[in-house]
Scaffold this active site. Sequence first.
Site, PDB file in Angstrom:
ATOM      1  N   LYS A 113      54.720 -69.096 -32.719  1.00 56.80           N
ATOM      2  CA  LYS A 113      53.933 -68.638 -33.874  1.00 56.80           C
ATOM      3  C   LYS A 113      54.276 -67.180 -34.116  1.00 56.80           C
ATOM      4  CE  LYS A 113      50.783 -70.146 -36.761  1.00 56.80           C
ATOM      5  NZ  LYS A 113      50.535 -71.524 -37.215  1.00 56.80           N
ATOM      6  N   ASP A 168      52.077 -70.377 -42.920  1.00 58.78           N
ATOM      7  CA  ASP A 168      50.711 -70.519 -42.403  1.00 58.78           C
ATOM      8  C   ASP A 168      49.863 -69.702 -43.390  1.00 58.78           C
ATOM      9  OD1 ASP A 168      49.161 -71.536 -39.846  1.00 58.78           O
ATOM     10  OD2 ASP A 168      48.367 -69.539 -40.193  1.00 58.78           O
TER      11      ASP A 168
END
Length: 446
Positions: A126, A166
């Site tokens: 991430k 995201d």
Amino acid sequence: MSAFVDNIMTDVKNVNQAEPEFHQAVQEVVESLEPVIERHPEYKEAKILERIIEPERVIMFRVPWVDNAGVVQVNRGFRVEFNSAIGPYKGGLRFHPSVNLGILKFLGFEQIFKNSLTTLPMGGGKGGSDFDPHGKTDDEVMRFCQSFMSELFRHIGPNTDVPAGDIGVGGREIGFMFGQYKKLQNAFEGILTGKGLGWGGSLIRPEATGYGCVYFAEEMLKTQKKSFDGLRVAVSGSGNVAQYATQKVNQLGGKVITMSDSSGYIIDQNGISGERWDYIMDLKNVRRGRIQEYAEKFGCEYHKGAGVWNTKVDVALPCATQNELQIDDAKALIKNGCFCVSEGANMPTTPEAVDFFLENKTLFGPGKAANAGGVATSGLEMSQNSMRLSWTREEVDEKLHRIMREIHTAAITAADKYGSPGNYVKGANIAGFLKVANAMMDQGIV
Ligand code: NDP
Ligand code: 2IT
């Protein structure tokens, strides 16, 4: 808390101070894995848990850029390359002022298990920045994205690490970052997913997380011989995941009554469908405005602040952000008759609220399972890039749907096998963990 969980959490908190979201994510997984470690002492001996909790690599960098007024701005960029036991690091980039290392570690950690559940060969990662895209012009966003990629490009690659979107990162940002990567590396390759359809993107990737979240809920409902037809649904957020979750609920005959953004929420008893859904798409993706404008346009209720869970609904789909659904919200939902929760967002429900839902026998689909459709379709985008071809809408949707059904089966089977029937939280954590743990065992102490 058992001694097993307590020991691990004491160490995690000592070594990773001031990262409460990371502690929260780790604790839930460790609690779920206790029966697994009991049955598999070999994992304990190889310190699989201790190793899986430590990211393989964390990259942190300066992102300087110049705003439209000619003022120099400095943001912080990150990429957490958490685990590559079953494939290249894979996971989104988040641009939001709240981003810090702890948030990205929680997200990267969850991504390991989620990606494992998809059945596709993807490790967990991430990244992102504390940059706030709200109120910035396209030019400013482009300059920021170019600066961000000017460092990130040397750490990623189609077989190394493949980021995606995201919160705050959608098609526009992916385009700017892809352009900069291509220029710096002089290579057209699949180093990001969520790309435009004309340059390597996959059909259904924009829809995938929201659709998948509803497909997962549908599978849970089926276990009680129910369907979405005629159900009332609350959706939080109005970004990518919320938009397509809403569209899929509409297609299945349900009615979405609420949506929100970080300023407030709307209640529309007519249902957010047809031209009302089209309006949300234009408002949020083109004009980038506030949800309050929807209430003004269609004459429905608008409330400032949080509160989206105080409506009478059958199903709740939290699709905004972490810890947005708290214990009082869970109580309000149950009191109003809600019997199904499917997490479109990552860790949107606090641990206390999760426990309350489970105690009340709510069908509860945790994000790792319920929102895995996005990254699963990213995996399908990677396959299409490697093969240099593209599948049709129907083909991708069919694969996505099958994967969501398989995740549901895997979670329910693991929950049963390890003594917590019907508990999708434990089931998803266990099923996701086992594949990664076995790969780590095979690959030695690395
Ligand atoms: P978007 O940026 O498209 O939308 C985010 C939405 O959530 C916006 O409506 C935003 O409101 C709201 N929101 C964001 N932060 C907050 C906050 N702190 N408080 C209240 N509202 C907030 O992001 P996505 O739809 O892509 O992501 C939503 C969630 O889904 C995240 O948890 C993400 O990690 C998760 N997810 C996303 C996937 C994807 O493929 N995109 C895949 C799997 C999970 P505002 O515009 O006012 O900030
Ligand atoms: O949280 C997530 O799974 C995502 N933001 C999507 C990641 C991806 O690589 O598609």
